[in-house]
Scaffold this motif. Structure first.
Motif, PDB file in Angstrom:
ATOM      1  N   ALA A 196       0.830  -1.211   0.000  1.00  0.00           N
ATOM      2  CA  ALA A 196       0.000   0.000   0.000  1.00  0.00           C
ATOM      3  C   ALA A 196       0.865   1.261   0.000  1.00  0.00           C
ATOM      4  N   ILE A 197       1.761   1.373   0.987  1.00  0.00           N
ATOM      5  CA  ILE A 197       2.527   2.627   1.101  1.00  0.00           C
ATOM      6  C   ILE A 197       4.034   2.389   1.085  1.00  0.00           C
ATOM      7  N   GLY A 198       4.460   1.140   0.859  1.00  0.00           N
ATOM      8  CA  GLY A 198       5.882   0.901   0.629  1.00  0.00           C
ATOM      9  C   GLY A 198       6.705   0.576   1.868  1.00  0.00           C
ATOM     10  N   VAL A 199       6.151   0.766   3.060  1.00  0.00           N
ATOM     11  CA  VAL A 199       6.862   0.346   4.274  1.00  0.00           C
ATOM     12  C   VAL A 199       5.873  -0.316   5.223  1.00  0.00           C
ATOM     13  N   GLY A 200       6.365  -1.245   6.011  1.00  0.00           N
ATOM     14  CA  GLY A 200       5.497  -1.930   6.971  1.00  0.00           C
ATOM     15  C   GLY A 200       5.592  -1.329   8.355  1.00  0.00           C
ATOM     16  N   LYS A 201       5.679  -0.022   8.417  1.00  0.00           N
ATOM     17  CA  LYS A 201       5.824   0.664   9.705  1.00  0.00           C
ATOM     18  C   LYS A 201       4.918   1.880   9.732  1.00  0.00           C
ATOM     19  N   GLY A 202       4.800   2.467  10.902  1.00  0.00           N
ATOM     20  CA  GLY A 202       4.029   3.695  11.018  1.00  0.00           C
ATOM     21  C   GLY A 202       4.772   4.861  10.396  1.00  0.00           C
ATOM     22  N   THR A 203       3.997   5.905  10.047  1.00  0.00           N
ATOM     23  CA  THR A 203       4.640   7.063   9.393  1.00  0.00           C
ATOM     24  C   THR A 203       4.670   8.297  10.284  1.00  0.00           C
ATOM     25  N   VAL A 204       4.139   8.220  11.495  1.00  0.00           N
ATOM     26  CA  VAL A 204       4.151   9.436  12.316  1.00  0.00           C
ATOM     27  C   VAL A 204       5.264   9.378  13.365  1.00  0.00           C
ATOM     28  N   ILE A 205       5.609  10.546  13.871  1.00  0.00           N
ATOM     29  CA  ILE A 205       6.514  10.630  15.015  1.00  0.00           C
ATOM     30  C   ILE A 205       5.752  11.308  16.161  1.00  0.00           C
ATOM     31  N   LEU A 206       6.354  11.278  17.325  1.00  0.00           N
ATOM     32  CA  LEU A 206       5.660  11.784  18.510  1.00  0.00           C
ATOM     33  C   LEU A 206       5.173  13.224  18.326  1.00  0.00           C
ATOM     34  N   ASP A 207       6.018  14.048  17.724  1.00  0.00           N
ATOM     35  CA  ASP A 207       5.714  15.452  17.523  1.00  0.00           C
ATOM     36  C   ASP A 207       4.413  15.648  16.721  1.00  0.00           C
ATOM     37  N   ASP A 208       4.095  14.674  15.848  1.00  0.00           N
ATOM     38  CA  ASP A 208       2.887  14.801  15.047  1.00  0.00           C
ATOM     39  C   ASP A 208       1.627  14.885  15.917  1.00  0.00           C
ATOM     40  N   PHE A 209       1.685  14.258  17.087  1.00  0.00           N
ATOM     41  CA  PHE A 209       0.499  14.285  17.953  1.00  0.00           C
ATOM     42  C   PHE A 209       0.179  15.720  18.404  1.00  0.00           C
ATOM     43  N   ASP A 210       1.195  16.579  18.409  1.00  0.00           N
ATOM     44  CA  ASP A 210       0.952  17.977  18.790  1.00  0.00           C
ATOM     45  C   ASP A 210       0.352  18.796  17.651  1.00  0.00           C
ATOM     46  N   HIS A 211       0.393  18.249  16.449  1.00  0.00           N
ATOM     47  CA  HIS A 211      -0.105  19.000  15.297  1.00  0.00           C
ATOM     48  C   HIS A 211      -1.360  18.404  14.675  1.00  0.00           C
ATOM     49  N   ALA A 212      -1.757  17.242  15.173  1.00  0.00           N
ATOM     50  CA  ALA A 212      -2.936  16.591  14.583  1.00  0.00           C
ATOM     51  C   ALA A 212      -4.192  17.414  14.873  1.00  0.00           C
ATOM     52  N   GLU A 213      -5.109  17.407  13.913  1.00  0.00           N
ATOM     53  CA  GLU A 213      -6.408  18.069  14.121  1.00  0.00           C
ATOM     54  C   GLU A 213      -7.505  17.043  14.394  1.00  0.00           C
ATOM     55  N   ALA A 214      -7.165  15.769  14.254  1.00  0.00           N
ATOM     56  CA  ALA A 214      -8.069  14.690  14.673  1.00  0.00           C
ATOM     57  C   ALA A 214      -7.216  13.443  14.885  1.00  0.00           C
ATOM     58  N   ILE A 215      -7.576  12.660  15.918  1.00  0.00           N
ATOM     59  CA  ILE A 215      -6.859  11.408  16.178  1.00  0.00           C
ATOM     60  C   ILE A 215      -7.893  10.292  16.331  1.00  0.00           C
ATOM     61  N   PHE A 216      -7.730   9.235  15.569  1.00  0.00           N
ATOM     62  CA  PHE A 216      -8.578   8.050  15.704  1.00  0.00           C
ATOM     63  C   PHE A 216      -7.763   6.985  16.437  1.00  0.00           C
ATOM     64  N   VAL A 217      -8.354   6.338  17.441  1.00  0.00           N
ATOM     65  CA  VAL A 217      -7.679   5.253  18.164  1.00  0.00           C
ATOM     66  C   VAL A 217      -8.534   4.011  17.963  1.00  0.00           C
ATOM     67  N   MET A 218      -8.087   3.134  17.087  1.00  0.00           N
ATOM     68  CA  MET A 218      -8.911   1.985  16.708  1.00  0.00           C
ATOM     69  C   MET A 218      -8.345   0.681  17.268  1.00  0.00           C
ATOM     70  N   GLY A 219      -9.182  -0.087  17.984  1.00  0.00           N
ATOM     71  CA  GLY A 219      -8.772  -1.417  18.414  1.00  0.00           C
ATOM     72  C   GLY A 219      -7.529  -1.409  19.275  1.00  0.00           C
ATOM     73  N   THR A 359      -4.711  14.301  10.167  1.00  0.00           N
ATOM     74  CA  THR A 359      -5.326  13.233  10.980  1.00  0.00           C
ATOM     75  C   THR A 359      -4.342  12.092  11.179  1.00  0.00           C
ATOM     76  N   ILE A 360      -4.320  11.593  12.412  1.00  0.00           N
ATOM     77  CA  ILE A 360      -3.543  10.390  12.720  1.00  0.00           C
ATOM     78  C   ILE A 360      -4.535   9.270  13.014  1.00  0.00           C
ATOM     79  N   ILE A 361      -4.302   8.094  12.433  1.00  0.00           N
ATOM     80  CA  ILE A 361      -5.072   6.920  12.848  1.00  0.00           C
ATOM     81  C   ILE A 361      -4.117   5.950  13.533  1.00  0.00           C
ATOM     82  N   CYS A 362      -4.360   5.718  14.826  1.00  0.00           N
ATOM     83  CA  CYS A 362      -3.580   4.739  15.602  1.00  0.00           C
ATOM     84  C   CYS A 362      -4.383   3.446  15.648  1.00  0.00           C
TER      85      CYS A 362
END
Ligand SMILES: Nc1nc2c(c(=O)[nH]1)N[C@H]1C(S)=C(S)[C@@H](COP(=O)(O)OP(=O)(O)OC[C@H]3O[C@@H](n4cnc5c(=O)[nH]c(N)nc54)[C@H](O)[C@@H]3O)O[C@H]1N2
Ligand SMILES: Nc1nc2c(c(=O)[nH]1)N[C@H]1C(S)=C(S)[C@@H](COP(=O)(O)OP(=O)(O)OC[C@H]3O[C@@H](n4cnc5c(=O)[nH]c(N)nc54)[C@H](O)[C@@H]3O)O[C@H]1N2
Ligand SMILES: [Mo]
Length: 757
Positions: A196-219, A359-362
């Protein structure tokens, strides 16, 4: 069993706060490590100290405050415990006697102190010298007809240096049989995301949580399993960022939380709601929910609103039209029926996403542990692609990993399906020809044991036999082997369910100092957000006769491969030499490793989607379609309930810290079933009744667990939850995601057998 009387009551206090502070103090006291443990806690996750042995969530950079949580403190206290398992202990208890004890009791006996070998004549473990232990492993491995008859398991607490050497040793020995804990965990991320996106890892870093305008926490249940993440969610909530929690259980910390680091809130006994939107999803309903949200986006786009990032989609992606056709083919009534969520709420969640510019989806095990877990994760990637949510501050996909170094172990070579490019690189750097055929993941390794083709099992950490599905068959599988080796800090069931020959090899733990002939060494780990940091233990090892994992791997290699092309002895004392080899095998990620790791806060590994680079075969991000609305094969049985096997607040995987689950209001009992009262009444059962649970499976094997107490809980209709690993006997071995091999531990089809407990 637990000592006290079982109690079930609603927990109304916020999560975190003073409850967490009290629990931290209690566990230090129980393990008799108040002073030592408290001192060690001051070094945990600080530059120059060691990394928390519990979860993989990163630490905040640039802070001077304490960087640990209640459950990190529990992990440390249990590692730093004053209790010891000695040769006298094994002389007092036969293996048959120890098998009668609970997992909790085994854990509470304390740290392993010296290498032990199973003696069949007496049914006791007896002391063995390290030299003899390594020689025994070498003779077994050399005697096999094929290297593919051995299975080399890794659990994710193992640091990069040991995991890297292990991956090289096993390949020089001649196999890619690397079952590992990740196969049961975030493998759908590792296998699902690359196409799908070329890596099997997350794409955000901790700092992104300070800039997100919406956060989804799924499962995911961060209040228990990644408590340091609550700080991020708390601050996001405080600045007005909407948080959407998607979960069949209203997990307490997602509902109301007190930030232990917030002095004012602590002093005033204040608390804050965390989730602005709680999506009470049915087990397995996430695909329908995500498709519903995407449907809203396509409908509004068709009505003329610019809700999609058309420029991003055109420049960076393929497969858009196929995704749109699939999404618009889904019927609203079915979306609502399968997810259990009203169209109105799905539209509200879509609105939150549409309005947000970042938006971050965790997500956690609630998404990955399903039969189509990998494809479900791809739908998370899809919805983020629709708004170009990559390569921008505050946006991206965030799988929250489990074990503290599970991501790192995968990065440095623990992979049963290695790429050709990687194998070429190993050959170039080490000079031997690694095997090209793919090896076994966890499920395949158990199948090989049951088929009688596997003969040797080596476990670098972990508690394989308790973690895997189908406990009864798992025990048979392990007992069929010629040799089992447990490389471990603590006694666990895996050491008692063993092969004809068996060894327990005790290791220096994360919080302890590693002294070699070359002086004090440190190890490195990679957290959930691809930060690589050094970890230096501060405590004295629990016994003089422990060895670091690095030395154990090298000595096994030396005993097995006398003509090795690799200078194993040279790695034992100087871990810098291992890091140089890691840099040589992975020049793109790890160039200058030895220099870069000197930075007090470590460094971040390149994650290509952050630069809008797509390491896929076509060089694009790809929308991938999963037809239909189900993440598990539907079962045609009106009595069927879906069972999710989850963690309590007082366990770390198979390690049970206590019989309580404070935030879910359960005390002194783990044999419980969280049930919707209407489902219970429909079966004519009383609250508190004891029942037997039986798996619905077509393979004719009878799988049941008895004497489970029904606890009324706000579960969606048709959804049940209970604890892992007690309920693993119900999870069929072949109930797993075919793409990744991950067991579908969150959706076992079961029925309640009344009163048979
Ligand atoms: N203290 C502590 N920390 C840990 C661990 C531990 O055992 N103890 N384990 C570590 C490891 S290895 C891992 S992988 C992580 C695990 O961390 P999590 O991913 O949080 O693990 P679980 O408790 O298994 O379950 C996650 C959540 O999924 C929800 N869920 C179940 N089925 C579904 C579903 O179909 N859909 C949705 N949306 N949700 C569902 C459950 O209600 C639960 O809240 O934590 C790590 N950290
Ligand atoms: N039904 C069901 N099954 C599941 C899950 C589920 O949610 N439901 N979750 C799955 C997941 S996500 C995972 S990750 C697996 C976990 O599977 P594992 O990783 O195999 O299990 P753990 O319980 O984490 O392993 C604990 C043991 O590791 C050893 N240990 C601890 N620290 C160290 C160390 O520093 N070095 C070494 N060498 N050994 C150490 C100790 O002896 C301890 O007893 O279970 C999986 N199984
Ligand atoms: Mo995990």
């Amino acid at each position: 069993m637990a000592d006290g009387k079982a109690r079930y009551q609603t927990y109304n206090a916020p999560a975190g706060g003073w409850g967490a502070a009290a629990a931290t103090a209690k566990v230090l006291l129980e393990q008799s490590v108040v002073t030592k443990g408290s001192r060690a806690l001051l070094s945990m996750n600080q530059p120059g100290g060691f990394k928390c042995p519990s979860c993989a969530f990163p630490d905040a950079t640039c802070t001077k405050k304490l960087e640990f949580c209640e459950n990190g403190a529990k992990a440390l206290a249990h590692e730093a415990t004053k209790f010891r398992v000695t040769r006298d202990f094994f002389a007092r208890h036969s293996v048959t006697e120890l098998m009668e004890q609970s997992d909790y009791w085994l854990e509470m006996q304390g740290r392993l102190t010296e290498p032990m070998r199973y003696d069949a004549a007496s049914d006791h473990y007896v002391p063995v010298s390290w030299d003899d232990a390594f020689a025994l492993i070498g003779s077994h491995l050399r005697a096999l007809e094929s290297p593919h008859q051995a299975e080399f398991y890794t659990s994710g607490r193992t640091p990069n240096e040991a995991a890297f050497l292990y991956s090289i040793f096993v390949r020089e020995y001649g196999t890619n049989n690397f079952p590992d804990c990740s196969n049961m965990c975030h493998e759908p991320t590792s296998r699902g995301l690359p196409p799908a996106i070329g890596v099997g890892k997350g794409t955000v870093i901790l700092d992104d949580f300070d800039h997100a305008e919406a956060i989804f926490v799924m499962g995911q249940n961060p209040g228990t399993n990644a408590p340091r993440m609550m700080t991020q969610l708390f601050h996001a909530h405080k600045r007005g960022c909407p948080i959407v929690a998607v979960n069949p259980m209203p997990e307490r910390a997602l509902m109301r939380y007190t930030e232990p680091q917030d002095v004012v809130q602590m002093a005033t006994f204040g608390s804050a709601p965390i989730a602005s939107e709680f999506v009470h999803i049915r087990i397995g309903g996430d695909l329908a929910f995500l498709k519903g949200m995407m449907r809203v986006m396509f409908e509004r786009e068709a009505a003329g609103e610019a809700v999609l990032d058309r420029a991003f989609i055109a420049e960076h992606t393929t497969g858009f039209e196929a995704l749109r056709a699939d999404i618009l083919a889904q019927d609203w009534a079915e979306i609502v029926a399968v997810s259990g969520i009203s169209e109105e709420q799905i539209r509200r969640c879509a609105e939150i996403y549409i309005r947000s510019k970042a938006t971050i989806i965790c997500y956690g095990m609630g998404l990955t542990q399903h039969q189509y877990g990998s494809q479900l994760v791809q739908q998370v990637a899809n919805i983020l692609l629709l708004k170009g949510s990559y390569g921008r501050p505050g946006a991206g996909i965030s799988p929250i990993r489990g074990h503290s170094n599970v991501q790192g172990d995968r990065t440095v070579g623990i992979d049963e399906k290695p790429t050709e490019a990687y194998l070429d690189q190993v050959q170039r750097v080490f000079g031997f020809a690694p095997p090209r055929e793919h090896g076994h993941h966890t499920i395949e390794s158990v199948e090989a044991m049951l088929a009688g083709t596997a003969k040797v099992f080596i476990g670098l950490g972990g508690n394989f036999v308790r973690a895997i599905p189908d406990t009864t068959r798992a025990y048979d599988a392990m007992r069929s082997l010629d040799l089992t080796v447990g490389i471990a800090t603590k006694l666990n069931r895996g050491h008692l369910v063993h092969g004809k020959d068996a060894l327990i090899l005790p290791v220096v733990a994360r919080s302890e100092r590693i002294e070699t002939a070359a002086g004090e060494q440190f190890v490195t780990i990679e957290d959930s957000m691809s930060n690589v940091t050094a970890s230096r233990g501060v405590l004295a090892p629990a016994s003089d006769d422990l060895k670091p994992e690095v030395e154990i791997v090298c000595r096994i290699a030396m005993a097995t491969l006398p003509d090795s092309r690799v200078d194993w002895a040279g790695f034992i004392d100087d871990y810098g030499r291992i890091r140089d080899k890691i840099a040589a095998v992975y020049p793109a990620l790890y160039s200058d490793f030895s220099e870069r790791i000197k930075a007090p806060l470590g460094f971040h590994l390149d994650v290509a989607p952050r630069r809008l680079a797509w390491l896929t075969p076509n060089g694009k991000a790809n929308f991938l379609v999963l037809p239909g609305l189900h993440v598990d094969a539907p079962v045609d049985d009106p009595a069927m309930l879906r069972l999710s096997t989850i963690r309590s607040h007082d366990q770390f995987n198979t390690t049970i810290y206590s019989y309580n689950d404070r935030y879910r209001g359960v005390y002194n009992d783990r044999m419980v079933l969280f049930v919707n009262a209407e489902d219970r009444e429909a079966r004519g059962l009383a609250a508190g009744a004891k029942v037997t649970l039986e798996t619905i499976a077509a393979d004719g094997i009878d799988r049941r667990v008895e004497a489970l107490t029904l606890v009324d809980y706000p579960m969606p209709r048709g959804s049940l939850a209970g604890y892992y690993p007690e309920l693993n006997p119900l999870l069929p071995l072949d109930h797993y995601d075919r793409v990744s091999g991950c067991p579908a531990a969150k959706s076992i089809p079961v029925r309640i057998v009344a009163g048979a407990g």
